[in-house]
Design an enzyme around this catalytic site. Structure first.
Site, PDB file in Angstrom:
ATOM      1  N   ARG A 110     128.527  35.182 -43.436  1.00  0.00           N
ATOM      2  CA  ARG A 110     127.107  34.863 -43.626  1.00  0.00           C
ATOM      3  C   ARG A 110     126.635  35.060 -45.069  1.00  0.00           C
ATOM      4  O   ARG A 110     125.448  35.129 -45.335  1.00  0.00           O
ATOM      5  CB  ARG A 110     126.224  35.673 -42.677  1.00  0.00           C
ATOM      6  CG  ARG A 110     126.482  35.387 -41.187  1.00  0.00           C
ATOM      7  CD  ARG A 110     126.291  33.907 -40.890  1.00  0.00           C
ATOM      8  NE  ARG A 110     126.405  33.572 -39.484  1.00  0.00           N
ATOM      9  CZ  ARG A 110     127.518  33.135 -38.893  1.00  0.00           C
ATOM     10  NH1 ARG A 110     128.625  32.997 -39.617  1.00  0.00           N
ATOM     11  NH2 ARG A 110     127.537  32.818 -37.622  1.00  0.00           N
ATOM     12  N   LEU A 111     127.561  35.106 -46.001  1.00  0.00           N
ATOM     13  CA  LEU A 111     127.204  35.192 -47.424  1.00  0.00           C
ATOM     14  C   LEU A 111     127.144  33.767 -47.975  1.00  0.00           C
ATOM     15  O   LEU A 111     127.992  33.335 -48.752  1.00  0.00           O
ATOM     16  CB  LEU A 111     128.210  36.054 -48.177  1.00  0.00           C
ATOM     17  CG  LEU A 111     128.254  37.520 -47.732  1.00  0.00           C
ATOM     18  CD1 LEU A 111     129.317  38.286 -48.509  1.00  0.00           C
ATOM     19  CD2 LEU A 111     126.890  38.178 -47.902  1.00  0.00           C
TER      20      LEU A 111
END
Length: 215
Positions: free
Chosen positions: A192-193
């Protein structure tokens, strides 16, 4: 199917995005990504969600197709009696979203929609397939109808009416151009970066400012 979707997830591994990857112009960057979406075989690469606000302050979205692009903006066409057109006439500030999920990408555009000239709209209308031209005449877009058979009957009536010549351009149909003020490019990242970059119009310098956003 259960209503619990908390465990459904996947990793975004298509690739990262850095400032060095981006074009100076967001329009050029969009054209590059659109070309890549087409080459990747996405079924509807020009499909975009158009968000508007109606006269009661309620947001609404629908899918429309991108039909033109230049430094001036993003073009789509519609019936001027439609809900979307009514909302735009009351509040021309809109948002567009291109959801290129297969590439772990999305592009969000915020800007102002403005009607295009009659000449521009006519040029596109006359290039459309004949059945699409007739459908534009037949449908009172966004208005209720008792049953589909009534619409089909209207289509046949118009086929007969225009059987001996060209289908004229309806005066209730035409294009809008969304003049962009902000354009964000989103590339999915692992854990989720995600990578997010936003271009904002700099009217003083007649250009664009670029900033990276946290995911």
């Amino acid at each position: 199917m259960s209503g619990n979707f908390e465990s459904y997830r996947r990793e975004y591994i298509a690739g990262g995005l850095s400032a060095e990857d981006l074009c100076e112009s967001p329009i050029a960057q969009f054209e590059l990504w659109l070309e890549q979406a087409v080459k990747a075989g996405l079924s509807d690469p020009t499909a975009m969600a158009l968000s508007t606000i109606d006269d009661q302050g309620r947001p609404w979205q629908r899918i429309v197709l991108l039909k033109g692009l230049s430094d001036a903006g993003f073009v789509f066409y519609t019936n001027f009696g439609s809900d979307k057109a009514a909302a735009i006439e009351g509040n021309p500030r809109v948002s567009l979203l291109f959801p290129w999920n297969e590439l772990d990408r999305q592009v969000i555009i915020g800007g102002t929609a403005q009607r295009m000239s009659l000449a521009e709209s006519a040029t596109y209308f006359l290039s459309r397939p004949r059945e699409s031209q007739i459908a534009a005449w037949a449908s009172r877009q966004s208005r209720p109808i008792a049953k589909r058979a009534l619409l089909e009957a209207q289509v046949q009536k118009l086929r007969d009416k225009f059987a001996d010549g060209e289908v004229p351009v309806p005066d209730f149909w035409g294009g809008y151009r969304v003049h962009p003020e902000r354009i964000e490019f989103w590339q999915g990242g692992e854990h989720r970066l995600h990578d997010r970059f936003r271009y904002s119009r700099d009217t003083a310098q007649d250009g664009w400012e670029l900033e990276q956003l946290q995911p």
